[in-house]
Scaffold this motif. Structure first.
Motif, PDB file in Angstrom:
ATOM      1  N   VAL A 121       0.869  -1.186   0.000  1.00  0.00           N
ATOM      2  CA  VAL A 121       0.000   0.000   0.000  1.00  0.00           C
ATOM      3  C   VAL A 121       0.908   1.240   0.000  1.00  0.00           C
ATOM      4  CG1 VAL A 121      -1.799   1.262   1.201  1.00  0.00           C
ATOM      5  CG2 VAL A 121      -1.790  -1.248   1.241  1.00  0.00           C
ATOM      6  N   LYS A 122       0.984   1.906  -1.132  1.00  0.00           N
ATOM      7  CA  LYS A 122       1.907   3.025  -1.279  1.00  0.00           C
ATOM      8  C   LYS A 122       1.350   4.300  -0.639  1.00  0.00           C
ATOM      9  CE  LYS A 122       3.900   1.280  -5.596  1.00  0.00           C
ATOM     10  NZ  LYS A 122       4.146   1.559  -7.037  1.00  0.00           N
ATOM     11  N   PRO A 123       2.175   5.040   0.096  1.00  0.00           N
ATOM     12  CA  PRO A 123       1.721   6.299   0.690  1.00  0.00           C
ATOM     13  C   PRO A 123       1.288   7.290  -0.385  1.00  0.00           C
ATOM     14  CG  PRO A 123       3.771   5.578   1.700  1.00  0.00           C
ATOM     15  CD  PRO A 123       3.542   4.687   0.516  1.00  0.00           C
ATOM     16  N   ARG A 124       0.258   8.059  -0.074  1.00  0.00           N
ATOM     17  CA  ARG A 124      -0.298   9.042  -1.005  1.00  0.00           C
ATOM     18  C   ARG A 124       0.409  10.384  -0.759  1.00  0.00           C
ATOM     19  NH1 ARG A 124      -5.043   7.680  -3.378  1.00  0.00           N
ATOM     20  NH2 ARG A 124      -5.935   9.783  -3.262  1.00  0.00           N
ATOM     21  N   VAL A 125       1.002  10.923  -1.826  1.00  0.00           N
ATOM     22  CA  VAL A 125       1.861  12.101  -1.718  1.00  0.00           C
ATOM     23  C   VAL A 125       1.327  13.237  -2.573  1.00  0.00           C
ATOM     24  CG1 VAL A 125       4.185  13.007  -2.173  1.00  0.00           C
ATOM     25  CG2 VAL A 125       3.900  10.707  -1.213  1.00  0.00           C
ATOM     26  N   LEU A 126       1.291  14.424  -1.971  1.00  0.00           N
ATOM     27  CA  LEU A 126       0.934  15.651  -2.684  1.00  0.00           C
ATOM     28  C   LEU A 126       2.184  16.517  -2.771  1.00  0.00           C
ATOM     29  CD1 LEU A 126      -1.313  17.541  -3.875  1.00  0.00           C
ATOM     30  CD2 LEU A 126      -1.546  18.487  -1.551  1.00  0.00           C
ATOM     31  N   LEU A 127       2.533  16.949  -3.990  1.00  0.00           N
ATOM     32  CA  LEU A 127       3.695  17.798  -4.204  1.00  0.00           C
ATOM     33  C   LEU A 127       3.272  19.254  -4.267  1.00  0.00           C
ATOM     34  CD1 LEU A 127       5.533  15.742  -7.000  1.00  0.00           C
ATOM     35  CD2 LEU A 127       5.761  15.537  -4.512  1.00  0.00           C
ATOM     36  N   ALA A 128       4.061  20.120  -3.635  1.00  0.00           N
ATOM     37  CA  ALA A 128       3.809  21.560  -3.684  1.00  0.00           C
ATOM     38  C   ALA A 128       5.017  22.233  -4.317  1.00  0.00           C
ATOM     39  CB  ALA A 128       3.564  22.118  -2.281  1.00  0.00           C
ATOM     40  N   VAL A 129       4.770  23.159  -5.242  1.00  0.00           N
ATOM     41  CA  VAL A 129       5.838  23.792  -6.004  1.00  0.00           C
ATOM     42  C   VAL A 129       5.449  25.228  -6.301  1.00  0.00           C
ATOM     43  CG1 VAL A 129       4.895  23.084  -8.234  1.00  0.00           C
ATOM     44  CG2 VAL A 129       7.361  23.443  -8.016  1.00  0.00           C
ATOM     45  N   SER A 130       6.447  26.062  -6.552  1.00  0.00           N
ATOM     46  CA  SER A 130       6.169  27.436  -6.998  1.00  0.00           C
ATOM     47  C   SER A 130       6.629  27.576  -8.437  1.00  0.00           C
ATOM     48  CB  SER A 130       6.836  28.450  -6.062  1.00  0.00           C
ATOM     49  OG  SER A 130       6.168  28.465  -4.811  1.00  0.00           O
ATOM     50  N   ARG A 131       7.738  28.284  -8.681  1.00  0.00           N
ATOM     51  CA  ARG A 131       8.171  28.504 -10.065  1.00  0.00           C
ATOM     52  C   ARG A 131       9.436  27.752 -10.446  1.00  0.00           C
ATOM     53  NH1 ARG A 131       6.530  34.907 -10.295  1.00  0.00           N
ATOM     54  NH2 ARG A 131       4.643  34.629 -11.543  1.00  0.00           N
ATOM     55  N   GLU A 158       2.343   6.911  -4.271  1.00  0.00           N
ATOM     56  CA  GLU A 158       1.283   7.258  -5.210  1.00  0.00           C
ATOM     57  C   GLU A 158       1.137   8.779  -5.182  1.00  0.00           C
ATOM     58  OE1 GLU A 158      -3.505   6.581  -6.027  1.00  0.00           O
ATOM     59  OE2 GLU A 158      -2.500   5.492  -4.399  1.00  0.00           O
ATOM     60  N   ILE A 159       1.627   9.434  -6.209  1.00  0.00           N
ATOM     61  CA  ILE A 159       1.509  10.884  -6.271  1.00  0.00           C
ATOM     62  C   ILE A 159       0.092  11.217  -6.729  1.00  0.00           C
ATOM     63  CG2 ILE A 159       2.328  13.000  -7.373  1.00  0.00           C
ATOM     64  CD1 ILE A 159       5.095  11.760  -7.517  1.00  0.00           C
ATOM     65  N   VAL A 160      -0.608  11.989  -5.906  1.00  0.00           N
ATOM     66  CA  VAL A 160      -2.032  12.247  -6.159  1.00  0.00           C
ATOM     67  C   VAL A 160      -2.277  13.621  -6.773  1.00  0.00           C
ATOM     68  CG1 VAL A 160      -2.764  10.667  -4.360  1.00  0.00           C
ATOM     69  CG2 VAL A 160      -2.391  13.079  -3.803  1.00  0.00           C
ATOM     70  N   GLY A 161      -1.229  14.432  -6.926  1.00  0.00           N
ATOM     71  CA  GLY A 161      -1.415  15.732  -7.547  1.00  0.00           C
ATOM     72  C   GLY A 161      -0.312  16.702  -7.177  1.00  0.00           C
ATOM     73  N   VAL A 162      -0.400  17.869  -7.785  1.00  0.00           N
ATOM     74  CA  VAL A 162       0.550  18.958  -7.544  1.00  0.00           C
ATOM     75  C   VAL A 162      -0.247  20.209  -7.211  1.00  0.00           C
ATOM     76  CG1 VAL A 162       2.352  20.422  -8.554  1.00  0.00           C
ATOM     77  CG2 VAL A 162       2.284  17.970  -9.091  1.00  0.00           C
ATOM     78  N   VAL A 163       0.176  20.904  -6.168  1.00  0.00           N
ATOM     79  CA  VAL A 163      -0.461  22.156  -5.791  1.00  0.00           C
ATOM     80  C   VAL A 163       0.572  23.269  -5.915  1.00  0.00           C
ATOM     81  CG1 VAL A 163       0.075  21.850  -3.327  1.00  0.00           C
ATOM     82  CG2 VAL A 163      -1.810  23.342  -4.025  1.00  0.00           C
ATOM     83  N   SER A 164       0.131  24.447  -6.365  1.00  0.00           N
ATOM     84  CA  SER A 164       1.069  25.542  -6.578  1.00  0.00           C
ATOM     85  C   SER A 164       0.366  26.883  -6.420  1.00  0.00           C
ATOM     86  CB  SER A 164       1.697  25.459  -7.963  1.00  0.00           C
ATOM     87  OG  SER A 164       2.592  26.540  -8.171  1.00  0.00           O
ATOM     88  N   ASN A 165       1.152  27.864  -5.982  1.00  0.00           N
ATOM     89  CA  ASN A 165       0.640  29.236  -5.923  1.00  0.00           C
ATOM     90  C   ASN A 165       0.855  29.972  -7.247  1.00  0.00           C
ATOM     91  OD1 ASN A 165       3.421  29.009  -5.200  1.00  0.00           O
ATOM     92  ND2 ASN A 165       3.416  31.131  -4.493  1.00  0.00           N
ATOM     93  N   HIS A 166       1.468  29.296  -8.221  1.00  0.00           N
ATOM     94  CA  HIS A 166       1.652  29.836  -9.567  1.00  0.00           C
ATOM     95  C   HIS A 166       1.172  28.805 -10.588  1.00  0.00           C
ATOM     96  CE1 HIS A 166       3.920  33.330  -8.172  1.00  0.00           C
ATOM     97  NE2 HIS A 166       4.600  32.512  -7.381  1.00  0.00           N
ATOM     98  N   ASP A 167       1.045  29.223 -11.830  1.00  0.00           N
ATOM     99  CA  ASP A 167       0.528  28.326 -12.867  1.00  0.00           C
ATOM    100  C   ASP A 167       1.628  27.790 -13.779  1.00  0.00           C
ATOM    101  OD1 ASP A 167      -1.914  27.137 -13.472  1.00  0.00           O
ATOM    102  OD2 ASP A 167      -2.244  28.405 -15.224  1.00  0.00           O
ATOM    103  N   PRO A 197      -3.416  15.715 -11.660  1.00  0.00           N
ATOM    104  CA  PRO A 197      -4.185  16.957 -11.485  1.00  0.00           C
ATOM    105  C   PRO A 197      -3.300  18.078 -10.944  1.00  0.00           C
ATOM    106  CG  PRO A 197      -4.736  15.367  -9.769  1.00  0.00           C
ATOM    107  CD  PRO A 197      -3.857  14.645 -10.747  1.00  0.00           C
ATOM    108  N   TYR A 198      -3.556  19.283 -11.446  1.00  0.00           N
ATOM    109  CA  TYR A 198      -2.788  20.465 -11.024  1.00  0.00           C
ATOM    110  C   TYR A 198      -3.743  21.420 -10.322  1.00  0.00           C
ATOM    111  CZ  TYR A 198       0.655  24.252 -11.346  1.00  0.00           C
ATOM    112  OH  TYR A 198       1.554  25.249 -11.059  1.00  0.00           O
ATOM    113  N   HIS A 199      -3.420  21.761  -9.093  1.00  0.00           N
ATOM    114  CA  HIS A 199      -4.274  22.613  -8.277  1.00  0.00           C
ATOM    115  C   HIS A 199      -3.607  23.978  -8.124  1.00  0.00           C
ATOM    116  CE1 HIS A 199      -6.593  18.999  -7.188  1.00  0.00           C
ATOM    117  NE2 HIS A 199      -5.415  18.410  -7.085  1.00  0.00           N
ATOM    118  N   HIS A 200      -4.082  24.928  -8.917  1.00  0.00           N
ATOM    119  CA  HIS A 200      -3.522  26.279  -8.870  1.00  0.00           C
ATOM    120  C   HIS A 200      -4.249  27.075  -7.793  1.00  0.00           C
ATOM    121  CE1 HIS A 200      -2.998  30.448 -10.895  1.00  0.00           C
ATOM    122  NE2 HIS A 200      -2.048  30.240 -10.000  1.00  0.00           N
TER     123      HIS A 200
END
Length: 287
Positions: free
Chosen positions: A89-99, A119-128, A140-143
């Motif tokens: 059972v792989k841990p679920r990981v959310l990546l956060a990035v800027s520019r 298991e990477i479930v998405g990327v969240v960022s304060n930039h696009d 999925p990309y969460h801006h």
């Protein structure tokens, strides 16, 4: 070919006689084979740490709930902080990035090639900026931009996303924002940051430029758990690269980015493999 399932036990407790014998006897009594075992006694704190990878003699999965019930009296006897988990059972990981995308590129490459067991479930960022690369990787990309005076609202959306996606670990892959105390508390022990410097030197912004101004001969990077104290969380991994006076600040940045990628990837892997245990403000890392 059938693969034998593997399971992991991690524990920490006050050091006492008989811990290893009691744990291994229980596993043996359940016809479980130890694949890998590490233990460490910290004389300064009086704490004991143990990581055991084990498997059944047959290829049949085991009943983890039953094993937990059998282990619970042992945990109470030794006052253990403990956990069992199925390695499959792989841990679920959310990546956060800027520019800056170098750490994101590296982590996604390792994940896609099967070298990062998550298991990477998405990327969240304060930039696009990283949207196209993220979506090219079918993620999925969460801006979530930060409008002036609305940082608390933006962080609330991050917390909601972590809950919605059932995230086990958030990785700040050069997410260039200082997290609020509320978000730090929410992500306690499940958020890793990469700092582009060999801490505790050169904290804060532009550490490579700080290092260049001081004429350093070694630059590095530090992966650590996020706490409310900026860049002072428990350190998981560090590495360095020798440089000379001939290097410009921009060249130090380029060299440093290579170190950052390697350090962050090792820290994430060790965390999800249960190799990192907290001991106050320090970490115990089983290689």
């Amino acid at each position: 070919m059938t693969t034998t399932p593997q399971y992991l036990l991690t524990l920490r407790c006050p050091d006492r006689k008989g811990i290893v014998a009691t744990v291994t006897t229980l596993l043996a009594d359940q016809d479980l084979l130890i694949v890998e075992s590490h233990q460490f006694e910290d004389h300064n704190s009086g704490m004991f740490f143990m990581r055991v990878l084990f498997a059944p003699e047959s290829c049949a999965p085991i009943d983890l709930d039953r094993l937990r019930d059998l282990f619970r009296p042992i945990a109470e006897r030794f006052d253990m902080d403990w956990a069992f988990r199925d390695v499959a059972v792989k841990p679920r990981v959310l990546l956060a990035v800027s520019r800056f995308g170098h750490c994101l590129y590296d982590l996604l490459h390792r994940w896609r090639s099967g070298h990062l067991p998550v298991e990477i479930v998405g990327v969240v960022s304060n930039h696009d900026d990283m949207r196209s690369f993220t979506e090219w990787n079918n993620l999925p990309y969460h801006h979530l931009p930060i409008a002036k005076g609305e940082k608390a609202a933006q962080e609330a959306r991050i917390m909601a996303l972590v809950d919605e996606l059932d995230v086990d670990l958030v990785v700040l892959a050069r997410y260039m924002q200082i997290l609020s105390p509320e978000l730090c508390a929410f992500l306690d022990k499940r958020c890793i940051n990469i700092h582009h410097s060999f801490l505790p030197s050169f904290k804060g912004a532009k550490p490579y430029h700080q290092a260049h101004a001081r004429g350093v001969k070694v630059i590095g990077a530090t992966a650590h758990y996020v706490t409310t104290d900026l860049d002072e969380g428990p350190i998981i991994e560090q590495d360095t690269k020798r440089v000379t006076h001939s290097r410009s600040a921009d060249e130090l940045v380029a060299i440093g980015q290579e170190v950052e990628c390697a350090v962050l990837a090792r820290a994430v892997r060790w965390h999800v493999e249960g190799r990192v245990m907290l001991n106050g403000d320090r970490t115990i890392v089983f290689d």
